[in-house]
Design a protein around this motif. Sequence first.
Motif, PDB file in Angstrom:
ATOM      1  N   ARG A  46       0.850  -1.190   0.000  1.00 43.24           N
ATOM      2  CA  ARG A  46       0.000   0.000   0.000  1.00 43.24           C
ATOM      3  C   ARG A  46       0.884   1.237   0.000  1.00 43.24           C
ATOM      4  NH1 ARG A  46      -4.281   1.703   4.817  1.00 43.24           N
ATOM      5  NH2 ARG A  46      -4.806   3.772   4.007  1.00 43.24           N
ATOM      6  N   VAL A  47       0.669   2.124  -0.974  1.00 50.07           N
ATOM      7  CA  VAL A  47       1.484   3.335  -1.094  1.00 50.07           C
ATOM      8  C   VAL A  47       0.574   4.555  -1.080  1.00 50.07           C
ATOM      9  CG1 VAL A  47       3.082   4.654  -2.544  1.00 50.07           C
ATOM     10  CG2 VAL A  47       3.298   2.150  -2.389  1.00 50.07           C
ATOM     11  N   GLU A  48       0.901   5.503  -0.212  1.00 49.27           N
ATOM     12  CA  GLU A  48       0.216   6.789  -0.152  1.00 49.27           C
ATOM     13  C   GLU A  48       1.196   7.874  -0.590  1.00 49.27           C
ATOM     14  OE1 GLU A  48      -1.387   7.157   3.862  1.00 49.27           O
ATOM     15  OE2 GLU A  48      -1.657   4.988   3.876  1.00 49.27           O
ATOM     16  N   ALA A  49       0.709   8.873  -1.287  1.00 50.65           N
ATOM     17  CA  ALA A  49       1.565   9.939  -1.797  1.00 50.65           C
ATOM     18  C   ALA A  49       0.878  11.275  -1.562  1.00 50.65           C
ATOM     19  CB  ALA A  49       1.837   9.735  -3.285  1.00 50.65           C
ATOM     20  N   VAL A  50       1.607  12.220  -0.980  1.00 49.98           N
ATOM     21  CA  VAL A  50       1.026  13.528  -0.670  1.00 49.98           C
ATOM     22  C   VAL A  50       1.875  14.631  -1.275  1.00 49.98           C
ATOM     23  CG1 VAL A  50       0.006  12.682   1.474  1.00 49.98           C
ATOM     24  CG2 VAL A  50       2.250  13.756   1.543  1.00 49.98           C
ATOM     25  N   ASP A  51       1.210  15.711  -1.667  1.00 46.21           N
ATOM     26  CA  ASP A  51       1.898  16.896  -2.180  1.00 46.21           C
ATOM     27  C   ASP A  51       0.955  18.085  -2.017  1.00 46.21           C
ATOM     28  OD1 ASP A  51       4.488  17.256  -4.337  1.00 46.21           O
ATOM     29  OD2 ASP A  51       3.061  18.911  -4.195  1.00 46.21           O
ATOM     30  N   PRO A  52       1.495  19.240  -1.591  1.00 47.08           N
ATOM     31  CA  PRO A  52       0.623  20.397  -1.396  1.00 47.08           C
ATOM     32  C   PRO A  52       0.239  21.118  -2.680  1.00 47.08           C
ATOM     33  CG  PRO A  52       2.887  20.973  -0.847  1.00 47.08           C
ATOM     34  CD  PRO A  52       2.864  19.496  -1.124  1.00 47.08           C
ATOM     35  N   ASP A  53       0.872  20.772  -3.802  1.00 47.60           N
ATOM     36  CA  ASP A  53       0.603  21.457  -5.068  1.00 47.60           C
ATOM     37  C   ASP A  53      -0.468  20.691  -5.844  1.00 47.60           C
ATOM     38  OD1 ASP A  53       0.707  22.319  -7.806  1.00 47.60           O
ATOM     39  OD2 ASP A  53       2.666  23.213  -7.404  1.00 47.60           O
ATOM     40  N   PRO A  54      -1.631  21.296  -6.089  1.00 48.05           N
ATOM     41  CA  PRO A  54      -2.711  20.579  -6.783  1.00 48.05           C
ATOM     42  C   PRO A  54      -2.329  20.151  -8.203  1.00 48.05           C
ATOM     43  CG  PRO A  54      -3.263  22.908  -6.503  1.00 48.05           C
ATOM     44  CD  PRO A  54      -2.052  22.651  -5.675  1.00 48.05           C
ATOM     45  N   ALA A  55      -1.483  20.942  -8.878  1.00 49.92           N
ATOM     46  CA  ALA A  55      -1.070  20.574 -10.234  1.00 49.92           C
ATOM     47  C   ALA A  55      -0.222  19.312 -10.214  1.00 49.92           C
ATOM     48  CB  ALA A  55      -0.300  21.720 -10.885  1.00 49.92           C
ATOM     49  N   MET A  56       0.622  19.175  -9.209  1.00 47.91           N
ATOM     50  CA  MET A  56       1.463  17.979  -9.101  1.00 47.91           C
ATOM     51  C   MET A  56       0.609  16.740  -8.837  1.00 47.91           C
ATOM     52  SD  MET A  56       4.660  18.794  -9.594  1.00 47.91           S
ATOM     53  CE  MET A  56       3.919  19.768 -10.930  1.00 47.91           C
ATOM     54  N   ILE A  57      -0.329  16.859  -7.910  1.00 48.44           N
ATOM     55  CA  ILE A  57      -1.189  15.711  -7.600  1.00 48.44           C
ATOM     56  C   ILE A  57      -2.040  15.337  -8.800  1.00 48.44           C
ATOM     57  CG2 ILE A  57      -3.241  15.062  -6.287  1.00 48.44           C
ATOM     58  CD1 ILE A  57      -0.716  14.571  -4.747  1.00 48.44           C
ATOM     59  N   ALA A  58      -2.537  16.322  -9.526  1.00 50.19           N
ATOM     60  CA  ALA A  58      -3.347  16.038 -10.710  1.00 50.19           C
ATOM     61  C   ALA A  58      -2.536  15.258 -11.736  1.00 50.19           C
ATOM     62  CB  ALA A  58      -3.873  17.333 -11.316  1.00 50.19           C
ATOM     63  N   GLU A  59      -1.283  15.661 -11.949  1.00 55.25           N
ATOM     64  CA  GLU A  59      -0.460  14.945 -12.919  1.00 55.25           C
ATOM     65  C   GLU A  59      -0.070  13.573 -12.402  1.00 55.25           C
ATOM     66  OE1 GLU A  59       3.296  15.490 -15.917  1.00 55.25           O
ATOM     67  OE2 GLU A  59       2.248  17.215 -15.082  1.00 55.25           O
ATOM     68  N   ALA A  60       0.213  13.472 -11.100  1.00 51.42           N
ATOM     69  CA  ALA A  60       0.551  12.164 -10.529  1.00 51.42           C
ATOM     70  C   ALA A  60      -0.599  11.182 -10.728  1.00 51.42           C
ATOM     71  CB  ALA A  60       0.881  12.317  -9.045  1.00 51.42           C
ATOM     72  N   ARG A  61      -1.813  11.644 -10.495  1.00 52.69           N
ATOM     73  CA  ARG A  61      -2.977  10.772 -10.682  1.00 52.69           C
ATOM     74  C   ARG A  61      -3.125  10.366 -12.147  1.00 52.69           C
ATOM     75  NH1 ARG A  61      -6.738  14.540  -6.806  1.00 52.69           N
ATOM     76  NH2 ARG A  61      -6.337  13.423  -4.836  1.00 52.69           N
ATOM     77  N   GLU A  62      -2.880  11.307 -13.049  1.00 54.82           N
ATOM     78  CA  GLU A  62      -3.022  11.032 -14.476  1.00 54.82           C
ATOM     79  C   GLU A  62      -1.973  10.023 -14.949  1.00 54.82           C
ATOM     80  OE1 GLU A  62      -2.784  13.427 -18.741  1.00 54.82           O
ATOM     81  OE2 GLU A  62      -3.051  14.540 -16.877  1.00 54.82           O
ATOM     82  N   ARG A  63      -0.775  10.115 -14.415  1.00 54.94           N
ATOM     83  CA  ARG A  63       0.329   9.266 -14.872  1.00 54.94           C
ATOM     84  C   ARG A  63       0.379   7.910 -14.167  1.00 54.94           C
ATOM     85  NH1 ARG A  63       4.578  11.461 -17.806  1.00 54.94           N
ATOM     86  NH2 ARG A  63       4.249  13.644 -18.408  1.00 54.94           N
ATOM     87  N   THR A  64      -0.374   7.740 -13.113  1.00 53.87           N
ATOM     88  CA  THR A  64      -0.301   6.509 -12.325  1.00 53.87           C
ATOM     89  C   THR A  64      -1.435   5.563 -12.696  1.00 53.87           C
ATOM     90  OG1 THR A  64       0.686   7.741 -10.480  1.00 53.87           O
ATOM     91  CG2 THR A  64      -0.241   5.565  -9.992  1.00 53.87           C
ATOM     92  N   PRO A  65      -1.113   4.395 -13.225  1.00 51.42           N
ATOM     93  CA  PRO A  65      -2.172   3.419 -13.555  1.00 51.42           C
ATOM     94  C   PRO A  65      -2.984   3.044 -12.309  1.00 51.42           C
ATOM     95  CG  PRO A  65      -0.082   2.770 -14.545  1.00 51.42           C
ATOM     96  CD  PRO A  65       0.217   3.891 -13.598  1.00 51.42           C
ATOM     97  N   ARG A  66      -4.273   2.906 -12.467  1.00 57.30           N
ATOM     98  CA  ARG A  66      -5.130   2.586 -11.325  1.00 57.30           C
ATOM     99  C   ARG A  66      -4.765   1.262 -10.679  1.00 57.30           C
ATOM    100  NH1 ARG A  66     -11.422   4.406 -12.221  1.00 57.30           N
ATOM    101  NH2 ARG A  66     -11.034   6.641 -12.510  1.00 57.30           N
ATOM    102  N   ARG A  67      -4.265   0.335 -11.497  1.00 53.84           N
ATOM    103  CA  ARG A  67      -3.920  -0.988 -10.965  1.00 53.84           C
ATOM    104  C   ARG A  67      -2.839  -0.913  -9.888  1.00 53.84           C
ATOM    105  NH1 ARG A  67       0.902  -2.221 -13.246  1.00 53.84           N
ATOM    106  NH2 ARG A  67       1.423  -1.156 -15.207  1.00 53.84           N
ATOM    107  N   LEU A  68      -2.050   0.167  -9.877  1.00 52.02           N
ATOM    108  CA  LEU A  68      -1.008   0.297  -8.865  1.00 52.02           C
ATOM    109  C   LEU A  68      -1.580   0.656  -7.499  1.00 52.02           C
ATOM    110  CD1 LEU A  68       1.850   2.120 -10.823  1.00 52.02           C
ATOM    111  CD2 LEU A  68       1.541  -0.330 -10.401  1.00 52.02           C
ATOM    112  N   GLY A  69      -2.755   1.254  -7.488  1.00 51.95           N
ATOM    113  CA  GLY A  69      -3.449   1.520  -6.234  1.00 51.95           C
ATOM    114  C   GLY A  69      -2.848   2.609  -5.364  1.00 51.95           C
ATOM    115  N   VAL A  70      -2.080   3.534  -5.929  1.00 52.32           N
ATOM    116  CA  VAL A  70      -1.497   4.611  -5.125  1.00 52.32           C
ATOM    117  C   VAL A  70      -2.593   5.570  -4.681  1.00 52.32           C
ATOM    118  CG1 VAL A  70       0.150   6.519  -5.068  1.00 52.32           C
ATOM    119  CG2 VAL A  70       0.694   4.447  -6.353  1.00 52.32           C
ATOM    120  N   GLN A  71      -2.599   5.910  -3.409  1.00 54.87           N
ATOM    121  CA  GLN A  71      -3.561   6.871  -2.867  1.00 54.87           C
ATOM    122  C   GLN A  71      -2.909   8.249  -2.856  1.00 54.87           C
ATOM    123  OE1 GLN A  71      -5.539   5.998   0.973  1.00 54.87           O
ATOM    124  NE2 GLN A  71      -5.010   8.095   1.561  1.00 54.87           N
ATOM    125  N   HIS A  72      -3.354   9.136  -3.741  1.00 54.67           N
ATOM    126  CA  HIS A  72      -2.796  10.484  -3.834  1.00 54.67           C
ATOM    127  C   HIS A  72      -3.656  11.466  -3.051  1.00 54.67           C
ATOM    128  CE1 HIS A  72      -1.251   8.562  -7.596  1.00 54.67           C
ATOM    129  NE2 HIS A  72      -0.154   9.201  -7.244  1.00 54.67           N
TER     130      HIS A  72
END
Length: 210
Positions: A46-72
């Motif tokens: 289980r991997v959680e990822a946090v960032d205070p910049d909304p643009a960074m989180i938006a791109e992280a979500r877009e680039r991360t396949p759902r199958r990996l299950g990262v919680q942004h």
Amino acid sequence: MPFPWDHNVHYHEYLLRQVPGHCVRALDVGCGTGRFARRLTARCARVEAVDPDPAMIAEARERTPRRLGVQHTNTALADYGIAAGAYDFVSAVASLHHMDFAESVRAMAHGLAPGGVLAVLGLYREETAADHAAGAAALAPQWAIGAGLFAARTLTGVPSPAAEAPVPMREPRMSLRGVRLAARRHLPGARVRRLLFWRYSLVYRRPLAG
């Protein structure tokens, strides 16, 4: 060597070697576009990822396949509410200099389970002759790696990677000496090493008892 390459990606393998073998839950602090968090999924359930910049989180979500299950989560570390002993591994890749050092390392260490590891890849302000010498020594390897990657792409026909959103930049305020002194004070037992490419590592393992 992975495509694309940068000074932080160069140390991803080094950071992954710090992940304890029993890792179930990990937290990546200041995840940016999520490169390291994605790689962590191969080592932690289980991997959680946090960032205070909304643009960074938006791109992280877009680039991360759902199958990996990262919680942004779009939040600062101070607002995330890390529970005591919740994580087997906590990382901060080129993000600690954007935060208060003492408060952040204490919060991240607080979140470690017994035997858990905190691994930081940080930037420092050049202050001494040794700092400037280390920076100068990094120029030739940087050029050689860049030239090698260009040649590899040319020979293999691998296209240049899609550009990522620019990561917010801030010059580090702490010198390496300051980092070492602060780590000694706020995180006894942490190991701080100077690395190439204007980086340092800080690795702390929470004792199994106490």
